[in-house]
Design a protein around this motif. Structure first.
Motif, PDB file in Angstrom:
ATOM      1  N   UNK A 120    -109.565  -6.780 -12.843  1.00 45.25           N
ATOM      2  CA  UNK A 120    -108.713  -5.979 -11.975  1.00 45.25           C
ATOM      3  C   UNK A 120    -109.528  -4.914 -11.253  1.00 45.25           C
ATOM      4  N   UNK A 121    -108.907  -4.316 -10.249  1.00 46.93           N
ATOM      5  CA  UNK A 121    -109.540  -3.239  -9.502  1.00 46.93           C
ATOM      6  C   UNK A 121    -109.778  -2.058 -10.427  1.00 46.93           C
ATOM      7  N   UNK A 122    -110.940  -1.455 -10.341  1.00 45.83           N
ATOM      8  CA  UNK A 122    -111.310  -0.377 -11.267  1.00 45.83           C
ATOM      9  C   UNK A 122    -110.567   0.918 -11.006  1.00 45.83           C
ATOM     10  N   UNK A 123    -109.891   1.035  -9.861  1.00 45.07           N
ATOM     11  CA  UNK A 123    -109.182   2.285  -9.572  1.00 45.07           C
ATOM     12  C   UNK A 123    -107.670   2.095  -9.582  1.00 45.07           C
ATOM     13  N   UNK A 124    -107.182   1.089 -10.326  1.00 48.91           N
ATOM     14  CA  UNK A 124    -105.745   0.838 -10.417  1.00 48.91           C
ATOM     15  C   UNK A 124    -105.046   1.981 -11.141  1.00 48.91           C
ATOM     16  N   UNK A 125    -104.248   2.753 -10.400  1.00 48.97           N
ATOM     17  CA  UNK A 125    -103.455   3.848 -10.986  1.00 48.97           C
ATOM     18  C   UNK A 125    -104.285   4.763 -11.884  1.00 48.97           C
ATOM     19  N   UNK A 126    -105.536   4.936 -11.543  1.00 48.04           N
ATOM     20  CA  UNK A 126    -106.371   5.854 -12.310  1.00 48.04           C
ATOM     21  C   UNK A 126    -106.994   5.271 -13.553  1.00 48.04           C
ATOM     22  N   UNK A 127    -106.822   3.983 -13.795  1.00 47.44           N
ATOM     23  CA  UNK A 127    -107.444   3.368 -14.972  1.00 47.44           C
ATOM     24  C   UNK A 127    -108.803   2.816 -14.588  1.00 47.44           C
ATOM     25  N   UNK A 128    -109.830   3.243 -15.276  1.00 49.13           N
ATOM     26  CA  UNK A 128    -111.175   2.769 -14.969  1.00 49.13           C
ATOM     27  C   UNK A 128    -111.489   1.537 -15.802  1.00 49.13           C
ATOM     28  N   UNK A 129    -110.832   0.413 -15.464  1.00 51.84           N
ATOM     29  CA  UNK A 129    -111.017  -0.837 -16.192  1.00 51.84           C
ATOM     30  C   UNK A 129    -111.465  -1.925 -15.238  1.00 51.84           C
ATOM     31  N   UNK A 130    -112.049  -2.952 -15.782  1.00 52.75           N
ATOM     32  CA  UNK A 130    -112.424  -4.085 -14.938  1.00 52.75           C
ATOM     33  C   UNK A 130    -111.906  -5.414 -15.490  1.00 52.75           C
ATOM     34  N   UNK A 131    -111.757  -5.518 -16.821  1.00 51.09           N
ATOM     35  CA  UNK A 131    -111.298  -6.770 -17.421  1.00 51.09           C
ATOM     36  C   UNK A 131    -110.122  -6.528 -18.359  1.00 51.09           C
ATOM     37  N   UNK A 132    -109.095  -7.372 -18.220  1.00 48.56           N
ATOM     38  CA  UNK A 132    -107.942  -7.332 -19.118  1.00 48.56           C
ATOM     39  C   UNK A 132    -107.749  -8.689 -19.771  1.00 48.56           C
ATOM     40  N   UNK A 133    -107.278  -8.674 -21.005  1.00 47.73           N
ATOM     41  CA  UNK A 133    -106.911  -9.889 -21.708  1.00 47.73           C
ATOM     42  C   UNK A 133    -105.420  -9.815 -22.033  1.00 47.73           C
ATOM     43  N   UNK A 134    -104.671 -10.818 -21.592  1.00 52.48           N
ATOM     44  CA  UNK A 134    -103.223 -10.848 -21.805  1.00 52.48           C
ATOM     45  C   UNK A 134    -102.897 -11.943 -22.823  1.00 52.48           C
ATOM     46  N   UNK A 135    -102.308 -11.542 -23.929  1.00 52.83           N
ATOM     47  CA  UNK A 135    -101.961 -12.480 -25.001  1.00 52.83           C
ATOM     48  C   UNK A 135    -100.450 -12.486 -25.185  1.00 52.83           C
ATOM     49  N   UNK A 136     -99.846 -13.674 -25.137  1.00 49.60           N
ATOM     50  CA  UNK A 136     -98.386 -13.802 -25.197  1.00 49.60           C
ATOM     51  C   UNK A 136     -97.986 -14.737 -26.338  1.00 49.60           C
ATOM     52  N   UNK A 137     -97.034 -14.295 -27.162  1.00 49.20           N
ATOM     53  CA  UNK A 137     -96.507 -15.099 -28.264  1.00 49.20           C
ATOM     54  C   UNK A 137     -95.030 -15.379 -28.000  1.00 49.20           C
ATOM     55  N   UNK A 138     -94.614 -16.637 -28.185  1.00 50.88           N
ATOM     56  CA  UNK A 138     -93.231 -17.037 -27.946  1.00 50.88           C
ATOM     57  C   UNK A 138     -92.427 -16.993 -29.248  1.00 50.88           C
ATOM     58  N   UNK A 139     -91.223 -16.409 -29.165  1.00 48.70           N
ATOM     59  CA  UNK A 139     -90.326 -16.340 -30.312  1.00 48.70           C
ATOM     60  C   UNK A 139     -88.896 -16.563 -29.813  1.00 48.70           C
TER      61      UNK A 139
END
Length: 201
Positions: A120-139
């Motif tokens: 992701x963009x490093x300046x998204x809403x003030x978050x200095x991040x570059x990589x995200x991991x999204x984990x989803x569990x179905x129930x």
């Protein structure tokens, strides 16, 4: 009861409901709630619970400075997240992965979870991040039988940076490497072997 001509009971009828499935659903649901309480929050950015059948975000906990989407459409949240992804091709992959009909299709195929990583963009809403991991569990919700998605979004920037360093090291000619663990001060020497990537994680 059925009665004969003299008014005496002649037959008895009873019925039963197999509750094995209900008990199993309740167990899985409660286990997920326990998992959410005990999940490691060190790199956790967001935590969501979503009703996929109703396209509705039930719960949205935010652990970093990020926009809250509680009590709104999950599709709207996914659209917003995809817009933060740098590469347009990756945007489409993200949207397709978390497109509700696709998620339901994945669950119906027998899968219990899905995951996705994105930059992701490093300046998204003030978050200095570059990589995200999204984990989803179905129930499946035991009472309504709606399909729920419990989603965990992690910051994996450090891991990705380490992977990049490893790849660069592996491409360089060397005879041996000295690796120092800054947490415990111990040093380790690794000798180069063809096609072997140094283990520094």
């Amino acid at each position: 009861n059925f009665f004969d001509n003299e008014g005496n009971p002649s037959h008895a009828i009873g019925c039963a409901i197999n509750v094995n499935e209900i008990v199993s659903l309740e167990k899985s649901y409660n286990e997920e709630l326990t998992y959410r309480q005990e999940v490691n929050k060190e790199n956790l950015i967001e935590l969501l619970s979503v009703n996929l059948n109703k396209d509705y975000i039930i719960e949205h906990q935010v652990f970093r400075s990020f926009k809250s989407f509680k009590n709104t459409n999950f599709s709207k949240f996914i659209t917003y997240c995809s817009e933060q992804i740098i590469n347009s091709e990756e945007q489409e992959k993200f949207k397709n992965t978390f497109f509700i009909p696709n998620m339901i299709k994945v669950y119906n195929s027998g899968e219990k979870s899905i995951s996705h990583e994105c930059k992701i963009s490093s300046d998204t809403d003030g978050i200095n991040l570059s990589w995200l991991s999204v984990y989803c569990r179905f129930i499946v919700e035991p009472k309504t039988r709606d399909l729920l998605a419990f989603i965990y979004i992690y910051d994996v920037s450090k891991t990705k940076s380490a992977e990049t360093i490893i790849k660069k090291i592996a491409s360089v000619e060397y005879d041996f490497l000295n690796i120092i663990n800054l947490k415990n001060g111990l040093a380790e020497t690794q000798y180069r072997k063809d096609n072997i990537v140094p283990n520094i994680l």
